[in-house]
Design a protein around this motif. Structure first.
Motif, PDB file in Angstrom:
ATOM      1  N   ALA A 428       0.732  -1.091  -0.080  1.00  0.00           N
ATOM      2  CA  ALA A 428       0.047   0.107  -0.004  1.00  0.00           C
ATOM      3  C   ALA A 428       0.819   1.409  -0.036  1.00  0.00           C
ATOM      4  O   ALA A 428       0.563   2.405  -0.147  1.00  0.00           O
ATOM      5  CB  ALA A 428      -0.690  -0.093   1.281  1.00  0.00           C
ATOM      6  N   GLY A 429       2.249   1.201   0.125  1.00  0.00           N
ATOM      7  CA  GLY A 429       3.116   2.353   0.085  1.00  0.00           C
ATOM      8  C   GLY A 429       3.299   2.972   1.586  1.00  0.00           C
ATOM      9  O   GLY A 429       4.031   3.850   1.629  1.00  0.00           O
ATOM     10  N   ASP A 430       2.760   2.332   2.612  1.00  0.00           N
ATOM     11  CA  ASP A 430       2.917   2.904   4.013  1.00  0.00           C
ATOM     12  C   ASP A 430       4.188   2.864   4.286  1.00  0.00           C
ATOM     13  O   ASP A 430       4.620   3.495   5.485  1.00  0.00           O
ATOM     14  CB  ASP A 430       1.849   2.389   4.935  1.00  0.00           C
ATOM     15  N   VAL A 431       4.942   1.654   3.857  1.00  0.00           N
ATOM     16  CA  VAL A 431       6.295   1.181   4.344  1.00  0.00           C
ATOM     17  C   VAL A 431       7.288   1.093   3.268  1.00  0.00           C
ATOM     18  O   VAL A 431       6.720   0.583   2.260  1.00  0.00           O
ATOM     19  CB  VAL A 431       6.160  -0.108   5.394  1.00  0.00           C
ATOM     20  N   ASP A 432       8.541   1.621   3.468  1.00  0.00           N
ATOM     21  CA  ASP A 432       9.324   1.620   2.241  1.00  0.00           C
ATOM     22  C   ASP A 432       9.635  -0.021   1.936  1.00  0.00           C
ATOM     23  O   ASP A 432       9.850  -0.910   2.675  1.00  0.00           O
ATOM     24  CB  ASP A 432      10.781   2.276   2.473  1.00  0.00           C
ATOM     25  N   ILE A 433       9.502  -0.186   0.592  1.00  0.00           N
ATOM     26  CA  ILE A 433       9.972  -1.503   0.211  1.00  0.00           C
ATOM     27  C   ILE A 433      11.204  -2.016   0.721  1.00  0.00           C
ATOM     28  O   ILE A 433      11.558  -3.165   0.796  1.00  0.00           O
ATOM     29  CB  ILE A 433       9.861  -1.469  -1.414  1.00  0.00           C
ATOM     30  N   ARG A 434      12.028  -0.914   0.881  1.00  0.00           N
ATOM     31  CA  ARG A 434      13.593  -1.621   1.326  1.00  0.00           C
ATOM     32  C   ARG A 434      13.554  -1.920   2.951  1.00  0.00           C
ATOM     33  O   ARG A 434      14.547  -2.824   3.380  1.00  0.00           O
ATOM     34  CB  ARG A 434      14.586  -0.138   1.382  1.00  0.00           C
ATOM     35  N   GLN A 435      12.318  -2.040   3.494  1.00  0.00           N
ATOM     36  CA  GLN A 435      12.142  -2.453   4.959  1.00  0.00           C
ATOM     37  C   GLN A 435      11.547  -3.924   4.798  1.00  0.00           C
ATOM     38  O   GLN A 435      11.352  -4.574   5.755  1.00  0.00           O
ATOM     39  CB  GLN A 435      11.507  -1.657   5.870  1.00  0.00           C
ATOM     40  N   LEU A 436      11.372  -4.309   3.464  1.00  0.00           N
ATOM     41  CA  LEU A 436      10.538  -5.624   3.294  1.00  0.00           C
ATOM     42  C   LEU A 436      11.638  -6.668   3.861  1.00  0.00           C
ATOM     43  O   LEU A 436      11.077  -7.747   4.481  1.00  0.00           O
ATOM     44  CB  LEU A 436      10.364  -6.041   1.799  1.00  0.00           C
ATOM     45  N   ALA A 437      12.722  -6.651   3.555  1.00  0.00           N
ATOM     46  CA  ALA A 437      13.580  -7.856   4.133  1.00  0.00           C
ATOM     47  C   ALA A 437      13.698  -7.898   5.623  1.00  0.00           C
ATOM     48  O   ALA A 437      13.705  -9.202   5.889  1.00  0.00           O
ATOM     49  CB  ALA A 437      14.966  -7.607   3.593  1.00  0.00           C
ATOM     50  N   SER A 438      13.465  -6.934   6.402  1.00  0.00           N
ATOM     51  CA  SER A 438      13.484  -7.057   7.723  1.00  0.00           C
ATOM     52  C   SER A 438      12.159  -7.607   8.434  1.00  0.00           C
ATOM     53  O   SER A 438      12.230  -8.009   9.484  1.00  0.00           O
ATOM     54  CB  SER A 438      13.636  -5.708   8.370  1.00  0.00           C
ATOM     55  N   MET A 439      11.112  -7.678   7.405  1.00  0.00           N
ATOM     56  CA  MET A 439       9.804  -8.373   7.944  1.00  0.00           C
ATOM     57  C   MET A 439       9.875  -9.914   7.616  1.00  0.00           C
ATOM     58  O   MET A 439       8.852 -10.750   8.113  1.00  0.00           O
ATOM     59  CB  MET A 439       8.636  -7.689   7.198  1.00  0.00           C
ATOM     60  N   VAL A 440      10.772 -10.150   6.984  1.00  0.00           N
ATOM     61  CA  VAL A 440      10.681 -11.885   6.679  1.00  0.00           C
ATOM     62  C   VAL A 440      11.339 -12.508   7.965  1.00  0.00           C
ATOM     63  O   VAL A 440      12.054 -12.002   8.571  1.00  0.00           O
ATOM     64  CB  VAL A 440      11.891 -11.913   5.675  1.00  0.00           C
ATOM     65  N   ARG A 441      10.514 -13.894   8.482  1.00  0.00           N
ATOM     66  CA  ARG A 441      10.722 -14.423   9.646  1.00  0.00           C
ATOM     67  C   ARG A 441      11.082 -15.948   9.167  1.00  0.00           C
ATOM     68  O   ARG A 441      10.906 -16.145   8.249  1.00  0.00           O
ATOM     69  CB  ARG A 441       9.627 -14.438  10.439  1.00  0.00           C
ATOM     70  N   LYS A 442      11.854 -16.414   9.980  1.00  0.00           N
ATOM     71  CA  LYS A 442      12.032 -17.936   9.925  1.00  0.00           C
ATOM     72  C   LYS A 442      10.999 -18.953  10.587  1.00  0.00           C
ATOM     73  O   LYS A 442      10.461 -18.619  11.693  1.00  0.00           O
ATOM     74  CB  LYS A 442      13.400 -18.291  10.429  1.00  0.00           C
ATOM     75  N   ASP A 443      10.677 -19.795   9.816  1.00  0.00           N
ATOM     76  CA  ASP A 443       9.624 -20.841  10.330  1.00  0.00           C
ATOM     77  C   ASP A 443      10.402 -21.440  11.466  1.00  0.00           C
ATOM     78  O   ASP A 443      11.643 -22.259  11.347  1.00  0.00           O
ATOM     79  CB  ASP A 443       9.510 -21.693   9.196  1.00  0.00           C
ATOM     80  N   PRO A 444       9.791 -21.752  12.658  1.00  0.00           N
ATOM     81  CA  PRO A 444      10.335 -22.385  13.727  1.00  0.00           C
ATOM     82  C   PRO A 444      10.659 -23.773  13.616  1.00  0.00           C
ATOM     83  O   PRO A 444      11.281 -24.344  14.276  1.00  0.00           O
ATOM     84  CB  PRO A 444       9.175 -21.899  14.896  1.00  0.00           C
ATOM     85  N   LEU A 445       9.873 -24.533  12.642  1.00  0.00           N
ATOM     86  CA  LEU A 445      10.079 -25.777  12.442  1.00  0.00           C
ATOM     87  C   LEU A 445      11.079 -26.335  11.261  1.00  0.00           C
ATOM     88  O   LEU A 445      11.162 -27.406  11.030  1.00  0.00           O
ATOM     89  CB  LEU A 445       8.678 -26.508  12.169  1.00  0.00           C
ATOM     90  N   SER A 446      11.564 -25.091  10.444  1.00  0.00           N
ATOM     91  CA  SER A 446      12.252 -25.503   9.202  1.00  0.00           C
ATOM     92  C   SER A 446      13.038 -24.208   8.885  1.00  0.00           C
ATOM     93  O   SER A 446      13.062 -23.242   9.702  1.00  0.00           O
ATOM     94  CB  SER A 446      11.343 -25.932   8.070  1.00  0.00           C
ATOM     95  N   LYS A 447      13.691 -24.448   7.753  1.00  0.00           N
ATOM     96  CA  LYS A 447      14.385 -23.307   7.184  1.00  0.00           C
ATOM     97  C   LYS A 447      13.724 -22.515   6.610  1.00  0.00           C
ATOM     98  O   LYS A 447      14.313 -21.309   5.929  1.00  0.00           O
ATOM     99  CB  LYS A 447      15.763 -23.793   6.532  1.00  0.00           C
ATOM    100  N   LEU A 448      12.452 -22.469   6.489  1.00  0.00           N
ATOM    101  CA  LEU A 448      11.670 -21.774   5.305  1.00  0.00           C
ATOM    102  C   LEU A 448      11.309 -20.291   5.819  1.00  0.00           C
ATOM    103  O   LEU A 448      11.595 -19.960   7.187  1.00  0.00           O
ATOM    104  CB  LEU A 448      10.075 -22.298   5.629  1.00  0.00           C
ATOM    105  N   SER A 449      11.474 -19.353   5.180  1.00  0.00           N
ATOM    106  CA  SER A 449      11.408 -18.040   5.222  1.00  0.00           C
ATOM    107  C   SER A 449       9.684 -17.468   5.008  1.00  0.00           C
ATOM    108  O   SER A 449       9.207 -18.184   4.106  1.00  0.00           O
ATOM    109  CB  SER A 449      12.203 -17.233   4.513  1.00  0.00           C
TER     110      SER A 449
END
Length: 563
Positions: A428-449
């Motif tokens: 929606a443009g409320d957050v800069d796209i360059r901050q997208l990488a910081s929103m990625v989380r790791k799945d606690p049961l695997s290596k999945l992002s």
């Protein structure tokens, strides 16, 4: 039947609650039993051996006594012995009238007077008292039902006592009738004796005169009259003695039936039997629920086999995903079985889906984007997307799972990861796209992002997916990951599908067993073809397939296992 579990539980509980509510408003009915034994007694207790002597017993005597005890005179006499009582003391089975009268505070109708009242009480007695012979034995059971335990016992005993009293009275009355008949003969003989005595006196007087004045001899006639008189006196004495014996026997009669086991007040009500009623209601409710479940399955218009799904989509085969019976809580998912139970049927289905997609994507270079969608909501789309992503991760691929279903934002309830803003805020443009990488989380049961949304979004589809931001995001993930699995909105939100599907390298179409109709599948297929001008690999998945028709999970053993 697993998918109808709520229906089965609801109908069964409804039947139990209905039975419980009915039994709670019914008046408790107590049943008491008195036992009578039939022992025909000798009618002449004055005869030698008369006391304790019994006449021969046969079935006709016992059956006759049972019918006599059921007669109106016996029951009428029993009501006199059981008095005092009220109409409400008698049992009347399934009678809600007292409940309604009490609710509206209306006084119950009093007992009628005269013959009408007698008939009313006799009718209640017939409904409340049951008299039956125990097999072929001389024992008769009197079962009386009433709204109080004391009155039930009193009523059962009263019926037995009434029969005994009336039987003794009937025997005494018969003997007194016989005495009266003998007494009539005694009175007749008394007159005859008096007449003979007077005739004898006259003959003797006449005989004495004639002896003085003539030679006539009356001795033979006097002798004959004397013999008649003696004979009449003997008959008179015998009848007089018999009359006295009959009078004595009338006061010494014993009944042919004896109350050997008087009824005592029962401790518990016999009706309603709450435990039995609830058990039967539960069984009936379960049977009705199962019948409804089978009926609903038979009337269901949705696809119910992988062959039917593949034919509707126009592909060679479809993948089946079994329904899992375990409950799911926030932070957990049925897709966890891919990691926690790798040999389960669910995990095998996910690996089959992953292999089919991998074969379809082999000819494509660079990172691939797989979209997972369904014709409607609640068909297992998010679980399938998470399971597929974990299956790709288990195969050694670098995988990102994106929650693009901004209308439900369900993925964060399946994966226990901390939230740091929403993916839709970037779109929606409320957050800069360059901050997208910081929103990625790791799945606690695997290596999945994992890239999740924290809440639902009301931003229009053209703002979220129609601009350059969404295309730039996909361009970036293609460069960073081998496989990107996108959990997109269902085709219920057609505008989102029109903007998202053109970016797909492959599509997984999830249909729910027995729920997704063929018309919805055709509409989904049309939407996919219209949004993507070039043929795109399409793999249909039949989710939530009941376990009762699911294939058996294979059992893996070593090839050269020792025995």
């Amino acid at each position: 039947m697993t998918r109808h579990g709520r229906l089965i539980v609801f109908v069964t509980l409804l039947a139990i609650l209905g039975a419980l509510s009915v039994t709670s408003v019914l008046r408790p009915i107590y049943t008491a039993t008195a036992l009578i034994v039939v022992e025909p007694a000798s009618s002449n207790l004055l005869a030698p051996g008369g006391v304790g002597q019994m006449d021969a017993l046969n079935n006709g005597i016992v059956d006759g006594i049972v019918e006599i005890m059921r007669s109106d005179p016996v029951l009428a006499r029993a009501t006199e012995l059981a008095d005092p009582f009220e109409l409400a003391d008698f049992s009347s089975g399934f009678d809600l009238q007292p409940l309604f009268l009490g609710f509206f505070r209306i006084d119950a109708e009093p007992l009628a007077s005269g013959e009408a009242g007698r008939a009313q009480v006799l009718k209640l007695m017939h409904n409340s008292v049951a008299i039956n012979r125990r097999g072929l034995s001389p024992v008769i059971a009197i079962r009386a039902s009433a709204t109080s335990p004391d009155f039930a016992a009193r009523l059962a005993n009263a019926v037995g006592e009434a029969h005994i009293a009336l039987e003794v009275a009937a025997k005494s009355a018969n003997l007194r009738k016989a005495r009266d008949l003998v007494q009539v003969q005694v009175e007749g003989l008394r007159g005859h004796v008096l007449a003979l005595g007077e005739a004898l006196e006259n003959l003797r007087a006449v005989g004495a005169v004639e002896l003085d004045g003539s030679t006539t001899n009356l001795q033979p006639q006097i002798a004959a009259t004397l013999r008649s008189l003696n004979l009449a006196r003997d008959q008179y004495q015998r009848l007089l003695q018999r009359s006295s014996e009959l009078e004595e026997q009338a006061g010494l009669q014993l009944p042919d039936a004896r109350l050997v086991a008087p009824a005592s007040p029962p401790p518990d009500a016999g009706f309603p039997d709450t435990k039995t009623t609830l058990a039967v209601s539960a069984l009936v409710g379960l049977a009705v629920a199962l019948a409804l479940a089978f009926t609903f399955d038979g009337l269901a218009s949705g696809v119910r086999s992988t062959d039917e799904l593949a034919e509707a989509i126009g592909v060679a085969t479809a993948v089946a995903m079994p329904r899992l019976g375990a409950s799911r809580f926030d932070g957990t998912s049925h897709a966890d079985q891919v990691i926690t139970a790798p040999l389960s049927a669910f995990s095998e289905g996910m690996r089959t889906l992953q292999v089919n997609l991998q074969r379809s994507l082999m000819s494509r270079a660079g990172g691939q984007v797989v979209f997972v969608l369904s014709p409607g909501d609640g068909e297992g789309k998010t679980t399938t997307a998470l399971g597929l992503a974990r299956a790709f991760d288990a195969a050694g691929r670098s995988v990102l799972l994106i929650d693009a279903d901004v209308r439900s934002a369900a993925l964060h309830r399946h994966v226990d990861v901390p939230l740091a803003g929403g993916f839709e805020q970037v779109l929606a443009g409320d957050v800069d796209i360059r901050q997208l990488a910081s929103m990625v989380r790791k799945d606690p049961l695997s290596k999945l992002s994992v890239l999740v949304n924290s809440d639902r979004s009301a931003v229009p589809a053209e703002v979220l997916f129609g601009g350059a931001t969404f295309a730039n995001v996909l361009r970036g993930v293609r460069a960073s990951y081998d496989i990107t699995v996108v959990d997109m909105p269902s085709l219920h939100w057609s505008a989102e599908a029109a903007y998202i599907l053109p970016h797909a390298d492959a599509v997984v179409l999830v249909a729910s067993w027995g729920k997704t109709e063929r018309t919805k599948l055709r509409e989904a297929l049309v939407a996919i073809r219209q949004a993507h001008p070039l043929p795109v690999p399409l793999v249909p998945v039949l989710a939530l397939q009941p376990s009762i028709i699911r294939w058996p999970a294979p059992r893996y053993e070593p090839g050269y296992s020792s025995r």
